[in-house]
Design a protein around this motif. Structure first.
Motif, mmCIF file in Angstrom:
data_model
loop_
_atom_site.group_PDB
_atom_site.id
_atom_site.type_symbol
_atom_site.label_atom_id
_atom_site.label_comp_id
_atom_site.label_asym_id
_atom_site.label_seq_id
_atom_site.Cartn_x
_atom_site.Cartn_y
_atom_site.Cartn_z
ATOM 1 N N UNK A 1 0.835 -1.200 0.000
ATOM 2 C CA UNK A 1 0.000 0.000 0.000
ATOM 3 C C UNK A 1 0.866 1.246 0.000
ATOM 4 N N UNK A 2 1.919 1.234 0.799
ATOM 5 C CA UNK A 2 2.833 2.389 0.834
ATOM 6 C C UNK A 2 3.485 2.609 -0.520
ATOM 7 N N UNK A 3 3.904 1.526 -1.168
ATOM 8 C CA UNK A 3 4.514 1.651 -2.492
ATOM 9 C C UNK A 3 3.514 2.207 -3.503
ATOM 10 N N UNK A 4 2.302 1.682 -3.468
ATOM 11 C CA UNK A 4 1.266 2.168 -4.383
ATOM 12 C C UNK A 4 0.955 3.636 -4.120
ATOM 13 N N UNK A 5 0.866 3.985 -2.859
ATOM 14 C CA UNK A 5 0.586 5.374 -2.496
ATOM 15 C C UNK A 5 1.712 6.280 -2.974
ATOM 16 N N UNK A 6 2.952 5.856 -2.785
ATOM 17 C CA UNK A 6 4.089 6.662 -3.218
ATOM 18 C C UNK A 6 4.089 6.835 -4.738
ATOM 19 N N UNK A 7 3.742 5.782 -5.468
ATOM 20 C CA UNK A 7 3.661 5.888 -6.929
ATOM 21 C C UNK A 7 2.603 6.911 -7.335
ATOM 22 N N UNK A 8 1.470 6.886 -6.662
ATOM 23 C CA UNK A 8 0.393 7.844 -6.971
ATOM 24 C C UNK A 8 0.861 9.263 -6.659
ATOM 25 N N UNK A 9 1.494 9.437 -5.494
ATOM 26 C CA UNK A 9 1.998 10.761 -5.113
ATOM 27 C C UNK A 9 3.021 11.244 -6.136
ATOM 28 N N UNK A 10 3.937 10.371 -6.537
ATOM 29 C CA UNK A 10 4.953 10.746 -7.526
ATOM 30 C C UNK A 10 4.307 11.171 -8.841
ATOM 31 N N UNK A 11 3.297 10.410 -9.282
ATOM 32 C CA UNK A 11 2.592 10.764 -10.523
ATOM 33 C C UNK A 11 1.932 12.126 -10.427
ATOM 34 N N UNK A 12 1.268 12.383 -9.301
ATOM 35 C CA UNK A 12 0.601 13.675 -9.124
ATOM 36 C C UNK A 12 1.610 14.816 -9.034
ATOM 37 N N UNK A 13 2.731 14.570 -8.379
ATOM 38 C CA UNK A 13 3.757 15.610 -8.301
ATOM 39 C C UNK A 13 4.339 15.903 -9.683
ATOM 40 N N UNK A 14 4.555 14.869 -10.485
ATOM 41 C CA UNK A 14 5.047 15.070 -11.851
ATOM 42 C C UNK A 14 4.035 15.868 -12.665
ATOM 43 N N UNK A 15 2.767 15.503 -12.533
ATOM 44 C CA UNK A 15 1.707 16.211 -13.263
ATOM 45 C C UNK A 15 1.614 17.659 -12.781
ATOM 46 N N UNK A 16 1.736 17.872 -11.474
ATOM 47 C CA UNK A 16 1.692 19.239 -10.938
ATOM 48 C C UNK A 16 2.864 20.052 -11.476
ATOM 49 N N UNK A 17 4.039 19.474 -11.538
ATOM 50 C CA UNK A 17 5.212 20.188 -12.067
ATOM 51 C C UNK A 17 5.016 20.510 -13.543
ATOM 52 N N UNK A 18 4.489 19.560 -14.295
ATOM 53 C CA UNK A 18 4.220 19.804 -15.715
ATOM 54 C C UNK A 18 3.227 20.948 -15.883
ATOM 55 N N UNK A 19 2.183 20.963 -15.059
ATOM 56 C CA UNK A 19 1.190 22.041 -15.130
ATOM 57 C C UNK A 19 1.793 23.386 -14.718
ATOM 58 N N UNK A 20 2.673 23.386 -13.689
ATOM 59 C CA UNK A 20 3.345 24.629 -13.276
ATOM 60 C C UNK A 20 4.171 25.195 -14.425
ATOM 61 N N UNK A 21 4.886 24.312 -15.101
ATOM 62 C CA UNK A 21 5.712 24.766 -16.228
ATOM 63 C C UNK A 21 4.841 25.304 -17.363
ATOM 64 N N UNK A 22 3.734 24.625 -17.631
ATOM 65 C CA UNK A 22 2.819 25.076 -18.677
ATOM 66 C C UNK A 22 2.228 26.435 -18.332
ATOM 67 N N UNK A 23 1.778 26.590 -17.098
ATOM 68 C CA UNK A 23 1.208 27.879 -16.656
ATOM 69 C C UNK A 23 2.274 28.961 -16.721
ATOM 70 N N UNK A 24 3.486 28.644 -16.297
ATOM 71 C CA UNK A 24 4.576 29.620 -16.329
ATOM 72 C C UNK A 24 4.827 30.092 -17.758
ATOM 73 N N UNK A 25 4.858 29.168 -18.711
ATOM 74 C CA UNK A 25 5.058 29.538 -20.121
ATOM 75 C C UNK A 25 3.921 30.412 -20.619
ATOM 76 N N UNK A 26 2.708 30.062 -20.248
ATOM 77 C CA UNK A 26 1.547 30.834 -20.707
ATOM 78 C C UNK A 26 1.554 32.228 -20.084
#
Length: 107
Positions: free
Chosen positions: A64-89
């Motif tokens: 469960x911890x591993x699965x949770x960490x994978x989900x957190x990592x995915x969301x953090x990657x997506x959040x960073x991608x969105x931050x970069x996109x917003x910054x460019x815009x």
């Protein structure tokens, strides 16, 4: 002769009764020994089952911890991608606004 046969039959019946009683006594002793053996093994088996359950619980928690960490990592990657996109815009929007101001006021 008949009396001898009757006497012999009675003797055989008595022998058979004794054998049945002995067999019943032996069966009762065997059952008592089995009960004792079961009682001796019960605590050890319960401990084994509890240990097995604890190992499985730990394994499930790790998974469960591993699965949770994978989900957190995915969301953090997506959040960073969105931050970069917003910054460019934002940079683009600022550039457009500055260009618009320069065009309007001629600086």
């Amino acid at each position: 002769m008949v009396t001898d046969a009757v006497k012999r039959i009675r003797e055989l019946e008595q022998i058979k009764e004794r054998e049945i009683q002995n067999a019943e006594r032996e069966a009762a002793q065997i059952l008592a020994q089995l009960d004792n053996t079961i009682e001796e093994y019960r605590p050890a088996r319960l401990r084994e089952v509890e240990e097995m359950a604890a190992r499985e619980r730990e394994k499930m928690l790790r998974n469960t911890e591993l699965s949770t960490q994978k989900i957190i990592d995915r969301y953090e990657e997506e959040a960073e991608r969105l931050r970069q996109l917003v910054s460019k815009r934002i940079d683009r929007a600022v550039a457009v606004l500055l260009q618009s101001l320069e065009d309007q006021y001629g600086h």
